[in-house]
Design a protein around this motif. Structure first.
Motif, PDB file in Angstrom:
ATOM      1  N   SER A  27     -85.722  69.629  50.937  1.00  0.00           N
ATOM      2  CA  SER A  27     -85.999  68.447  51.115  1.00  0.00           C
ATOM      3  C   SER A  27     -86.816  68.148  52.479  1.00  0.00           C
ATOM      4  N   ASP A  28     -86.496  68.809  53.516  1.00  0.00           N
ATOM      5  CA  ASP A  28     -87.214  69.376  54.546  1.00  0.00           C
ATOM      6  C   ASP A  28     -88.338  69.714  54.588  1.00  0.00           C
ATOM      7  N   LEU A  29     -88.398  70.724  53.977  1.00  0.00           N
ATOM      8  CA  LEU A  29     -89.935  71.108  53.539  1.00  0.00           C
ATOM      9  C   LEU A  29     -91.025  70.022  52.980  1.00  0.00           C
ATOM     10  N   ALA A  30     -90.274  69.520  51.917  1.00  0.00           N
ATOM     11  CA  ALA A  30     -91.350  68.468  51.074  1.00  0.00           C
ATOM     12  C   ALA A  30     -91.671  67.283  52.037  1.00  0.00           C
ATOM     13  N   PHE A  31     -90.551  66.903  53.118  1.00  0.00           N
ATOM     14  CA  PHE A  31     -90.879  65.968  54.033  1.00  0.00           C
ATOM     15  C   PHE A  31     -91.894  66.315  54.965  1.00  0.00           C
ATOM     16  N   HIS A  32     -91.737  67.792  55.288  1.00  0.00           N
ATOM     17  CA  HIS A  32     -92.994  67.869  56.135  1.00  0.00           C
ATOM     18  C   HIS A  32     -94.194  68.358  55.566  1.00  0.00           C
ATOM     19  N   GLY A  33     -94.376  68.326  54.153  1.00  0.00           N
ATOM     20  CA  GLY A  33     -95.510  68.827  53.608  1.00  0.00           C
ATOM     21  C   GLY A  33     -95.903  70.102  53.716  1.00  0.00           C
ATOM     22  N   ILE A  34     -94.623  70.937  53.688  1.00  0.00           N
ATOM     23  CA  ILE A  34     -94.769  72.525  53.532  1.00  0.00           C
ATOM     24  C   ILE A  34     -94.873  72.901  52.110  1.00  0.00           C
ATOM     25  N   ARG A  35     -95.883  73.729  51.772  1.00  0.00           N
ATOM     26  CA  ARG A  35     -96.025  74.090  50.413  1.00  0.00           C
ATOM     27  C   ARG A  35     -95.360  75.538  50.370  1.00  0.00           C
ATOM     28  N   ILE A  36     -94.223  75.668  49.507  1.00  0.00           N
ATOM     29  CA  ILE A  36     -93.747  77.157  49.428  1.00  0.00           C
ATOM     30  C   ILE A  36     -94.317  77.716  48.166  1.00  0.00           C
ATOM     31  N   PHE A  37     -94.271  79.073  48.052  1.00  0.00           N
ATOM     32  CA  PHE A  37     -95.131  79.579  46.799  1.00  0.00           C
ATOM     33  C   PHE A  37     -94.226  79.062  45.471  1.00  0.00           C
ATOM     34  N   GLN A  38     -94.924  78.805  44.615  1.00  0.00           N
ATOM     35  CA  GLN A  38     -94.409  78.494  43.261  1.00  0.00           C
ATOM     36  C   GLN A  38     -95.254  79.118  42.094  1.00  0.00           C
ATOM     37  N   ALA A  39     -94.610  79.945  41.440  1.00  0.00           N
ATOM     38  CA  ALA A  39     -95.291  80.723  40.381  1.00  0.00           C
ATOM     39  C   ALA A  39     -95.798  79.946  39.247  1.00  0.00           C
ATOM     40  N   PRO A  40     -97.148  79.989  38.839  1.00  0.00           N
ATOM     41  CA  PRO A  40     -97.520  79.259  37.667  1.00  0.00           C
ATOM     42  C   PRO A  40     -96.770  79.730  36.419  1.00  0.00           C
ATOM     43  N   GLU A  68     -70.079  79.599  49.400  1.00  0.00           N
ATOM     44  CA  GLU A  68     -71.049  79.096  48.347  1.00  0.00           C
ATOM     45  C   GLU A  68     -71.750  77.929  48.217  1.00  0.00           C
ATOM     46  N   ASP A  69     -70.700  77.118  48.432  1.00  0.00           N
ATOM     47  CA  ASP A  69     -71.088  75.379  48.715  1.00  0.00           C
ATOM     48  C   ASP A  69     -71.793  75.238  50.011  1.00  0.00           C
ATOM     49  N   GLU A  70     -71.650  75.714  50.976  1.00  0.00           N
ATOM     50  CA  GLU A  70     -72.514  75.514  52.272  1.00  0.00           C
ATOM     51  C   GLU A  70     -74.015  76.114  51.722  1.00  0.00           C
ATOM     52  N   VAL A  71     -74.184  77.365  51.052  1.00  0.00           N
ATOM     53  CA  VAL A  71     -75.463  77.657  50.978  1.00  0.00           C
ATOM     54  C   VAL A  71     -76.202  76.682  50.096  1.00  0.00           C
ATOM     55  N   ALA A  72     -75.201  76.184  49.026  1.00  0.00           N
ATOM     56  CA  ALA A  72     -76.010  75.141  47.899  1.00  0.00           C
ATOM     57  C   ALA A  72     -76.454  74.019  48.669  1.00  0.00           C
ATOM     58  N   ASP A  73     -75.626  73.301  49.613  1.00  0.00           N
ATOM     59  CA  ASP A  73     -75.797  72.249  50.297  1.00  0.00           C
ATOM     60  C   ASP A  73     -77.102  72.573  51.300  1.00  0.00           C
ATOM     61  N   PHE A  74     -77.241  73.639  51.999  1.00  0.00           N
ATOM     62  CA  PHE A  74     -78.302  74.243  52.971  1.00  0.00           C
ATOM     63  C   PHE A  74     -79.468  74.240  52.128  1.00  0.00           C
ATOM     64  N   LYS A  75     -79.466  74.670  50.985  1.00  0.00           N
ATOM     65  CA  LYS A  75     -80.687  74.963  50.023  1.00  0.00           C
ATOM     66  C   LYS A  75     -81.371  73.557  49.889  1.00  0.00           C
ATOM     67  N   GLU A  76     -80.604  72.703  49.496  1.00  0.00           N
ATOM     68  CA  GLU A  76     -81.020  71.280  49.218  1.00  0.00           C
ATOM     69  C   GLU A  76     -81.705  70.677  50.231  1.00  0.00           C
ATOM     70  N   ARG A  77     -81.116  70.771  51.442  1.00  0.00           N
ATOM     71  CA  ARG A  77     -81.420  70.178  52.909  1.00  0.00           C
ATOM     72  C   ARG A  77     -82.826  70.952  53.106  1.00  0.00           C
ATOM     73  N   ILE A  78     -83.068  72.220  52.975  1.00  0.00           N
ATOM     74  CA  ILE A  78     -84.289  73.021  53.219  1.00  0.00           C
ATOM     75  C   ILE A  78     -85.306  72.345  52.295  1.00  0.00           C
TER      76      ILE A  78
END
Ligand code: GDP
Ligand code: MG
Length: 299
Positions: A188-201, A176-186
């Motif tokens: 921030s990686d996505l944000a850093f690379h300017g990749i926009r994931i789907f976000q519901a309005p 569970e902890d590994e998943v939580a950490d990995f989510k956070e890292r992903i």
């Protein structure tokens, strides 16, 4: 186990629209081979959509995906039809040279836009058949490190063409902890690379419950998913059938939100964000593609 899509809970406006048009959503799974894409599709259909007797071949019997393959399921509830199509794709990563492994995926997305455009431009056709991809579920290896270069390259090419929903594959292999950490890292990686994931309005007229669900979904992305082992079923102490994966230390129940985010992903696709995924595809992603295409054609 009976999956419940719950059309009766949808806002009136959405229900009225769906009764007229028939609900239809097309999702695609993308990612390296062996990450459980075909298995997850199987779990998605068996749990939620497919009538038991029409159940799909268990993943164990399914050969390795070698071609792009459409899998459909129809259901009807309260007079509302839903057709869910999932496009299964062969994984990449088997080749020594993975350069342009995204080409067949991008081509699939764009060919479907092209087919839509052709129909729009044809005066004869009354009802357009929409085969556009509304959601692209991108599978990330549960490494616990950061995103791989190939994932970044791939998603960078996808994010302006299709609604991108990243998921952590085989989340049962992490704590569970590994998943939580990995989510956070992903994230921030996505944000850093300017990749926009789907976000519901969040719409103005939405009630608190819907807003809470949208926020819960947003917080959980990238969803940590687990596909059920199709060769086994498990029973809870109260006799309830469980679909999941067995371990010496216990069972991972794909339906249990404390075990994984499978249920959130399913709800997002067939319930809470179905309209938003369709709308952004039609109004933003397709329109952007079309404008570009018109320029290319010199129209
Ligand atoms: P694909 O190549 O991405 O379509 O992957 P498959 O669905 O064919 O699965 C590859 C292998 O991983 C199979 O042996 C599956 O049983 C196994 N698998 C699939 N999903 C999961 C999962 O969520 N957790 C674990 N531990 N194994 C999985
Ligand atoms: Mg496969």
């Amino acid at each position: 186990i009976t999956g419940h899509v719950g059309f009766s809970n949808l806002p009136n406006q959405v229900r009225r629209k769906s009764i007229k048009d028939g609900f239809q959503l097309t999702a695609m799974v993308v990612g390296e081979s062996g990450l459980g894409k075909s298995t997850l599709i199987n779990t998605l259909f068996n749990l939620a959509i497919c009538p038991p007797r029409e159940s799909l071949h268990p993943a164990a019997e399914r050969p390795k995906t070698v071609a792009i393959d459409n899998i459909h399921a129809d259901i009807e509830e309260n007079g509302v039809r839903l057709r869910l199509t999932v496009v299964d794709t062969p994984g990449f990563g088997d080749l020594v040279n993975n350069g342009s492994c995204w080409d067949p995926i991008l081509k699939t997305i764009e060919d479907r836009y092209e087919a839509y455009l052709t129909q729009e431009n044809s005066v004869k056709r009354k009802k357009i058949i929409d085969t556009r991809i509304h959601a692209c579920i991108y599978f990330i290896q549960p490494s616990g490190h950061s995103l791989k270069q190939i994932d970044i390259e791939f998603m960078r090419r996808l994010h302006e063409k299709v609604n991108l929903i990243p998921v952590i594959a085989k989340a049962d292999t992490m704590t569970e902890d590994e998943v939580a950490d990995f989510k956070e890292r992903i994230v921030s990686d996505l944000a850093f690379h300017g990749i926009r994931i789907f976000q519901a309005p969040i719409y103005d007229e939405e009630d608190e419950e819907n807003i809470a669900e949208t926020e819960a979904i947003a917080r959980a992305i990238p969803f940590a998913v687990v596909g059920a082992d199709p060769t086994k079923t498990f029973r809870a102490s109260n006799g309830r059938l469980i679909r999941g994966r067995g371990y010496p230390w216990g069972i991972v129940d794909v339906d249990d939100p404390s075990h994984c985010d499978f249920i959130l992903l399913r709800r997002m696709l067939v319930h809470s964000h179905m309209e938003a995924l369709r709308e952004r595809t039609a109004d933003v992603l397709y329109e952007t593609w079309r404008t570009q295409r018109m320029l290319e054609l010199g129209v």
